[in-house]
Design a protein around this motif. Structure first.
Motif, PDB file in Angstrom:
ATOM      1  N   THR A 171      40.273  45.663  35.575  1.00 17.51           N
ATOM      2  CA  THR A 171      40.659  45.100  36.871  1.00 17.51           C
ATOM      3  C   THR A 171      39.511  44.328  37.497  1.00 17.51           C
ATOM      4  O   THR A 171      39.683  43.215  38.011  1.00 17.51           O
ATOM      5  CB  THR A 171      41.109  46.227  37.818  1.00 17.51           C
ATOM      6  OG1 THR A 171      42.156  46.989  37.200  1.00 17.51           O
ATOM      7  CG2 THR A 171      41.615  45.666  39.125  1.00 17.51           C
ATOM      8  N   PHE A 172      38.317  44.903  37.449  1.00 20.57           N
ATOM      9  CA  PHE A 172      37.138  44.276  38.057  1.00 20.57           C
ATOM     10  C   PHE A 172      36.800  42.953  37.375  1.00 20.57           C
ATOM     11  O   PHE A 172      36.562  41.938  38.037  1.00 20.57           O
ATOM     12  CB  PHE A 172      35.960  45.250  37.970  1.00 20.57           C
ATOM     13  CG  PHE A 172      34.728  44.797  38.695  1.00 20.57           C
ATOM     14  CD1 PHE A 172      34.709  44.690  40.069  1.00 20.57           C
ATOM     15  CD2 PHE A 172      33.577  44.472  37.990  1.00 20.57           C
ATOM     16  CE1 PHE A 172      33.571  44.269  40.739  1.00 20.57           C
ATOM     17  CE2 PHE A 172      32.437  44.060  38.644  1.00 20.57           C
ATOM     18  CZ  PHE A 172      32.433  43.951  40.025  1.00 20.57           C
ATOM     19  N   SER A 173      36.781  42.952  36.047  1.00 18.87           N
ATOM     20  CA  SER A 173      36.455  41.716  35.320  1.00 18.87           C
ATOM     21  C   SER A 173      37.530  40.657  35.516  1.00 18.87           C
ATOM     22  O   SER A 173      37.232  39.459  35.602  1.00 18.87           O
ATOM     23  CB  SER A 173      36.275  42.016  33.834  1.00 18.87           C
ATOM     24  OG  SER A 173      37.471  42.551  33.272  1.00 18.87           O
ATOM     25  N   GLY A 174      38.795  41.098  35.588  1.00 17.98           N
ATOM     26  CA  GLY A 174      39.871  40.142  35.823  1.00 17.98           C
ATOM     27  C   GLY A 174      39.760  39.468  37.172  1.00 17.98           C
ATOM     28  O   GLY A 174      40.002  38.254  37.302  1.00 17.98           O
ATOM     29  N   VAL A 175      39.353  40.231  38.184  1.00 18.59           N
ATOM     30  CA  VAL A 175      39.195  39.667  39.522  1.00 18.59           C
ATOM     31  C   VAL A 175      37.979  38.748  39.581  1.00 18.59           C
ATOM     32  O   VAL A 175      37.985  37.723  40.276  1.00 18.59           O
ATOM     33  CB  VAL A 175      39.080  40.810  40.563  1.00 18.59           C
ATOM     34  CG1 VAL A 175      38.684  40.262  41.916  1.00 18.59           C
ATOM     35  CG2 VAL A 175      40.397  41.559  40.667  1.00 18.59           C
ATOM     36  N   ILE A 176      36.922  39.085  38.854  1.00 23.15           N
ATOM     37  CA  ILE A 176      35.731  38.236  38.836  1.00 23.15           C
ATOM     38  C   ILE A 176      36.060  36.852  38.267  1.00 23.15           C
ATOM     39  O   ILE A 176      35.647  35.822  38.805  1.00 23.15           O
ATOM     40  CB  ILE A 176      34.616  38.903  38.013  1.00 23.15           C
ATOM     41  CG1 ILE A 176      34.080  40.135  38.744  1.00 23.15           C
ATOM     42  CG2 ILE A 176      33.470  37.925  37.748  1.00 23.15           C
ATOM     43  CD1 ILE A 176      33.078  40.928  37.947  1.00 23.15           C
ATOM     44  N   SER A 177      36.797  36.859  37.170  1.00 21.86           N
ATOM     45  CA  SER A 177      37.080  35.595  36.496  1.00 21.86           C
ATOM     46  C   SER A 177      38.194  34.792  37.167  1.00 21.86           C
ATOM     47  O   SER A 177      38.130  33.568  37.226  1.00 21.86           O
ATOM     48  CB  SER A 177      37.460  35.843  35.035  1.00 21.86           C
ATOM     49  OG  SER A 177      38.619  36.672  34.951  1.00 21.86           O
ATOM     50  N   GLY A 178      39.197  35.469  37.697  1.00 22.45           N
ATOM     51  CA  GLY A 178      40.348  34.755  38.230  1.00 22.45           C
ATOM     52  C   GLY A 178      40.544  34.853  39.722  1.00 22.45           C
ATOM     53  O   GLY A 178      41.282  34.061  40.312  1.00 22.45           O
ATOM     54  N   GLY A 179      39.888  35.839  40.373  1.00 24.96           N
ATOM     55  CA  GLY A 179      40.081  36.030  41.798  1.00 24.96           C
ATOM     56  C   GLY A 179      41.495  36.509  42.106  1.00 24.96           C
ATOM     57  O   GLY A 179      42.214  37.000  41.233  1.00 24.96           O
ATOM     58  N   GLY A 180      41.907  36.355  43.326  1.00 28.99           N
ATOM     59  CA  GLY A 180      43.254  36.754  43.716  1.00 28.99           C
ATOM     60  C   GLY A 180      43.350  38.227  44.046  1.00 28.99           C
ATOM     61  O   GLY A 180      42.384  38.987  43.954  1.00 28.99           O
ATOM     62  N   TRP A 181      44.563  38.618  44.426  1.00 29.16           N
ATOM     63  CA  TRP A 181      44.810  40.002  44.868  1.00 29.16           C
ATOM     64  C   TRP A 181      45.928  40.659  44.067  1.00 29.16           C
ATOM     65  O   TRP A 181      46.532  41.627  44.513  1.00 29.16           O
ATOM     66  CB  TRP A 181      45.160  40.003  46.357  1.00 29.16           C
ATOM     67  CG  TRP A 181      44.065  39.430  47.187  1.00 29.16           C
ATOM     68  CD1 TRP A 181      43.899  38.122  47.530  1.00 29.16           C
ATOM     69  CD2 TRP A 181      42.959  40.123  47.758  1.00 29.16           C
ATOM     70  NE1 TRP A 181      42.761  37.949  48.284  1.00 29.16           N
ATOM     71  CE2 TRP A 181      42.164  39.173  48.437  1.00 29.16           C
ATOM     72  CE3 TRP A 181      42.563  41.465  47.753  1.00 29.16           C
ATOM     73  CZ2 TRP A 181      40.998  39.506  49.111  1.00 29.16           C
ATOM     74  CZ3 TRP A 181      41.397  41.808  48.432  1.00 29.16           C
ATOM     75  CH2 TRP A 181      40.625  40.846  49.094  1.00 29.16           C
TER      76      TRP A 181
END
Length: 339
Positions: A171-181
């Protein structure tokens, strides 16, 4: 493998082997995940065999093949578990990169939940087949040493700790690369599945479904609670917080390195606001989840009389029993591992 506790020299030999293996493949510029697998593989191939050779005189009746099979099972439940959840995290990242956000939202919670449960079932089956059955067979010598006191917590805790770590890092890496909620729905679904499993409702639904598909005793054998499953539930209280150490350490390292305390930007300690909220919300969710379970703030599934009678004819040393007692005849009285 040896039935004897490893010494500091054994650990040193293993660390040296892992270091040399990683240095040997370093020119290939492999990813950190692959380098970890290479290092652990070298450590496993060298250290246990050296320790086995050094303890031949301690256990003269020790048989190599049964101990080797049980060791392979333990490696499959720890190192193999690490690789399995690493692949799940990679698959989640691939789905996000391909724009399949809905599939990713469903895949990560259900994939980790099924994999965690499968590893616990794998541990139970392997112990019964490779260790406990040898104790009951008069024609075979049991495995020497205590094969439950350390292996059981390591195997069960690995399943839950790697599952929780996979959820956080993916989850953390996905948010780093793509952002969003979009991680909010994934995390809420993970919490709901965890609460259902820890309060027993997942097992209850599986039992009811199993009774409809097959007979009651078979459903009990497949989905009924055992010492392994209860131990798994207990360790969930302690194994869910270790995953935050590395992520928080990364943020602190970035803060020290850049010296900039900002929420957004290339030098932000947590990369962006959404990633920062991932850490805060998942840590809070873990705490709330433990409070709900330990204080029984939500109803626990009803346990019928069939569950109490499920293993009534088993022996007391079988971990399938909800209460297990074991006296190890082949362990010396002065051994602190003796149960």
């Amino acid at each position: 493998l040896t039935g004897t506790r490893a010494t500091i020299n054994t650990h040193a030999v293993g660390n040296v082997a892992a270091t040399l293996a990683i240095m040997a493949v370093a020119p290939l510029q492999l990813s950190e995940f692959v380098l970890c697998v290479v290092g652990v593989t070298a450590m496993i191939l060298v250290a246990p065999l050296v320790h086995y050779y050094n303890t031949i005189g301690v256990h003269e009746n020790r048989r190599f093949l049964p101990h080797l099979l049980w060791t392979i099972a333990q490696l499959s439940g720890t190192v193999g578990c690490f690789v399995l959840f690493g692949l799940i995290a990679q698959s989640y990242a691939t789905l996000l990169a391909a724009g399949q956000s809905v599939a990713a939202t469903l895949f990560l919670p259900f994939g980790t939940a099924f994999a965690e449960t499968g590893m616990v079932v794998f541990t139970r089956l392997m112990y019964n087949r490779l260790v406990h059955s040898n104790k009951l067979d008069p024609e075979t010598a049991p495995l020497v040493g205590d094969q439950l006191f350390i292996p059981a917590p390591c195997l069960i805790m690995s399943a839950h700790a790697f599952a929780e770590g996979c959820r956080l890092t993916a989850t953390f890496s996905g948010v780093i690369s793509g952002g969003g909620w979009g991680w909010i729905s994934t995390s809420l679904l993970s919490v709901a599945l965890n609460l259902s499993a820890r309060l027993g409702w997942t097992r209850f639904m599986l039992l009811q479904l199993g009774k409809k598909i097959c007979n009651g005793p078979k459903a009990m054998a497949l989905f009924g609670p055992t010492g392994w499953s209860k131990y798994h539930d207990e360790l969930k209280i302690y194994a869910g917080y270790f995953r935050f150490v590395s992520v928080i350490a990364l943020c602190v390292a970035r803060l020290i390195s850049y010296g900039v305390f900002e929420v957004e930007g290339s030098k932000a300690p947590a990369f962006n606001l959404s990633a920062l909220m991932v850490i805060i919300c998942l840590l809070a969710a873990e705490f709330v989840e433990d409070q709900v379970v330990t204080n029984e703030l939500l109803p626990v599934n009803p346990a019928g009389p069939g569950l109490l009678k499920m293993n009534a004819n088993g022996d007391n040393a079988d971990p399938a029993q909800l209460i297990t007692l074991e006296h190890l005849h082949n362990v010396q009285q002065g051994d602190p591992w003796r149960m």
